[in-house]
Design a protein around this motif. Structure first.
Motif, PDB file in Angstrom:
ATOM      1  N   LEU A 234       0.814  -0.898   0.025  1.00  0.00           N
ATOM      2  CA  LEU A 234      -0.345  -0.339   0.205  1.00  0.00           C
ATOM      3  C   LEU A 234       0.578   1.522  -0.146  1.00  0.00           C
ATOM      4  O   LEU A 234       1.678   1.404   1.079  1.00  0.00           O
ATOM      5  CB  LEU A 234      -0.928   0.060   1.342  1.00  0.00           C
ATOM      6  N   ALA A 235       0.792   2.364  -0.811  1.00  0.00           N
ATOM      7  CA  ALA A 235       1.568   3.159  -1.454  1.00  0.00           C
ATOM      8  C   ALA A 235       1.653   4.393   0.177  1.00  0.00           C
ATOM      9  O   ALA A 235       2.725   4.794   0.068  1.00  0.00           O
ATOM     10  CB  ALA A 235       1.155   4.157  -2.678  1.00  0.00           C
ATOM     11  N   CYS A 236       0.761   4.582   1.027  1.00  0.00           N
ATOM     12  CA  CYS A 236      -0.355   5.187   1.854  1.00  0.00           C
ATOM     13  C   CYS A 236       1.122   4.600   2.990  1.00  0.00           C
ATOM     14  O   CYS A 236       0.894   5.410   4.128  1.00  0.00           O
ATOM     15  CB  CYS A 236      -0.888   5.150   1.811  1.00  0.00           C
ATOM     16  N   GLN A 237       1.598   3.523   3.042  1.00  0.00           N
ATOM     17  CA  GLN A 237       1.935   2.254   4.683  1.00  0.00           C
ATOM     18  C   GLN A 237       3.717   2.560   3.713  1.00  0.00           C
ATOM     19  O   GLN A 237       4.307   1.899   5.096  1.00  0.00           O
ATOM     20  CB  GLN A 237       0.903   1.838   4.324  1.00  0.00           C
ATOM     21  N   THR A 238       3.923   2.671   3.151  1.00  0.00           N
ATOM     22  CA  THR A 238       5.132   2.505   2.726  1.00  0.00           C
ATOM     23  C   THR A 238       5.869   4.127   2.796  1.00  0.00           C
ATOM     24  O   THR A 238       6.022   4.666   1.408  1.00  0.00           O
ATOM     25  CB  THR A 238       5.000   1.949   0.747  1.00  0.00           C
ATOM     26  N   THR A 239       6.730   3.895   3.602  1.00  0.00           N
ATOM     27  CA  THR A 239       7.552   4.489   3.234  1.00  0.00           C
ATOM     28  C   THR A 239       9.493   4.398   2.950  1.00  0.00           C
ATOM     29  O   THR A 239       9.276   3.745   2.567  1.00  0.00           O
ATOM     30  CB  THR A 239       8.429   5.040   5.197  1.00  0.00           C
ATOM     31  N   VAL A 240       9.612   5.114   2.154  1.00  0.00           N
ATOM     32  CA  VAL A 240      11.088   5.058   0.954  1.00  0.00           C
ATOM     33  C   VAL A 240      11.841   5.699   1.926  1.00  0.00           C
ATOM     34  O   VAL A 240      12.347   6.682   2.112  1.00  0.00           O
ATOM     35  CB  VAL A 240      11.064   5.831  -0.204  1.00  0.00           C
ATOM     36  N   GLY A 241      13.243   4.585   2.475  1.00  0.00           N
ATOM     37  CA  GLY A 241      14.406   4.423   3.235  1.00  0.00           C
ATOM     38  C   GLY A 241      14.586   5.729   4.364  1.00  0.00           C
ATOM     39  O   GLY A 241      13.668   6.085   4.772  1.00  0.00           O
ATOM     40  N   LYS A 242      15.791   6.498   4.690  1.00  0.00           N
ATOM     41  CA  LYS A 242      15.909   7.256   4.898  1.00  0.00           C
ATOM     42  C   LYS A 242      15.971   8.556   5.290  1.00  0.00           C
ATOM     43  O   LYS A 242      16.711   8.878   3.382  1.00  0.00           O
ATOM     44  CB  LYS A 242      16.710   7.447   6.542  1.00  0.00           C
ATOM     45  N   PRO A 243      16.350  10.291   5.681  1.00  0.00           N
ATOM     46  CA  PRO A 243      16.665  10.995   4.643  1.00  0.00           C
ATOM     47  C   PRO A 243      18.065  10.837   4.002  1.00  0.00           C
ATOM     48  O   PRO A 243      18.409  11.796   2.557  1.00  0.00           O
ATOM     49  CB  PRO A 243      16.999  12.144   5.769  1.00  0.00           C
ATOM     50  N   ASP A 244      19.395  10.036   4.511  1.00  0.00           N
ATOM     51  CA  ASP A 244      19.623   9.772   3.395  1.00  0.00           C
ATOM     52  C   ASP A 244      20.335   8.698   2.973  1.00  0.00           C
ATOM     53  O   ASP A 244      21.324   7.903   2.558  1.00  0.00           O
ATOM     54  CB  ASP A 244      21.453  10.135   4.815  1.00  0.00           C
ATOM     55  N   SER A 245      19.360   8.205   1.705  1.00  0.00           N
ATOM     56  CA  SER A 245      18.756   6.776   1.876  1.00  0.00           C
ATOM     57  C   SER A 245      19.582   7.501  -0.202  1.00  0.00           C
ATOM     58  O   SER A 245      19.202   8.269  -0.581  1.00  0.00           O
ATOM     59  CB  SER A 245      17.745   6.660   2.485  1.00  0.00           C
ATOM     60  N   ARG A 246      20.258   6.333  -0.624  1.00  0.00           N
ATOM     61  CA  ARG A 246      20.423   6.262  -2.207  1.00  0.00           C
ATOM     62  C   ARG A 246      19.928   4.975  -2.839  1.00  0.00           C
ATOM     63  O   ARG A 246      20.191   3.718  -2.036  1.00  0.00           O
ATOM     64  CB  ARG A 246      21.503   6.645  -2.137  1.00  0.00           C
ATOM     65  N   GLY A 247      19.684   4.438  -3.351  1.00  0.00           N
ATOM     66  CA  GLY A 247      19.335   4.099  -4.451  1.00  0.00           C
ATOM     67  C   GLY A 247      18.177   3.907  -5.691  1.00  0.00           C
ATOM     68  O   GLY A 247      17.749   5.201  -5.560  1.00  0.00           O
ATOM     69  N   LEU A 248      17.325   2.920  -6.087  1.00  0.00           N
ATOM     70  CA  LEU A 248      16.625   3.197  -6.650  1.00  0.00           C
ATOM     71  C   LEU A 248      15.152   2.496  -6.551  1.00  0.00           C
ATOM     72  O   LEU A 248      15.543   0.535  -6.220  1.00  0.00           O
ATOM     73  CB  LEU A 248      16.616   2.354  -8.369  1.00  0.00           C
TER      74      LEU A 248
END
Length: 194
Positions: free
Chosen positions: A154-168
């Motif tokens: 669920l896009a509304c429940q998914t957090t993408v990394g941390k402020p210093d994250s990098r990736g694809l």
């Protein structure tokens, strides 16, 4: 005069000659429609620095690259892919809505979705690549997606990394409405392949 270029991810970079100086900041705006990558317009806005010391190249800030694959194909039969870049630590729903990426499809009317509460299940996406950058499934996701594949979120429940994250992160939009199959290749095809 500087050169404004757009890279494949739709980000702008400004190159200035070494002898360029100015007393007042000036804004540069450019619009470019990327055929096959985006339906909307990408607007790059930059500021010409006051001194050469500000114009010196610096290390790029941490960011997560996204490839959003639409549920429909382009007329030539290839997937419609939208490339975006965002800072980590944000909800995937917010990244998609802020980037004008279709999230709800046929459920886009206000009364058909919960607005990010995790109760309706209309913001389902399929994570093709980069699940290591995402938070683990929440209890709401486990409840709503118990009959779906493990890589659906669920896009509304998914957090993408941390402020210093990098990736694809490669995301299939509206996986339940997907009318085609495609494979994600990390490496570009060689010149000998058709």
């Amino acid at each position: 005069m500087g050169i404004l270029q757009l890279n494949p991810y739709g980000l702008a970079s400004l190159t200035l000659p070494h002898n360029f100086t100015t007393n007042t900041p000036k804004s540069i705006k450019a619009s470019k429609r990327l055929t096959g990558f985006s339906r909307g317009r990408i607007r790059a806005v930059g500021t010409i620095p006051d001194s050469e010391s500000e114009a010196a190249p610096s290390e790029e800030p941490p960011a997560v690259n996204f490839a959003f694959v639409s549920s429909v194909l382009l007329p030539d039969g290839t997937p419609d892919v939208h490339f975006r870049v965002a800072c980590g630590g944000q909800k995937l729903r917010d990244i998609m809505l802020d980037s004008n990426i279709e999230l709800y499809g046929p459920y886009s009317r206000p009364l058909l979705n919960c607005g990010g509460g995790g109760t309706c299940g209309t913001c389902i996406v399929e994570v093709v690549e980069g699940k290591e950058l995402l938070n683990p499934r929440t209890d709401k996701e486990k409840e709503k997606l118990k009959r779906n594949p493990k890589n659906w979120r669920l896009a509304c429940q998914t957090t993408v990394g941390k402020p210093d994250s990098r990736g694809l992160v490669v995301i299939q939009q509206l996986p339940e409405w997907k009318g085609h199959e495609w494979n994600y290749n990390k490496e570009p095809p060689s010149e000998s392949e058709p």
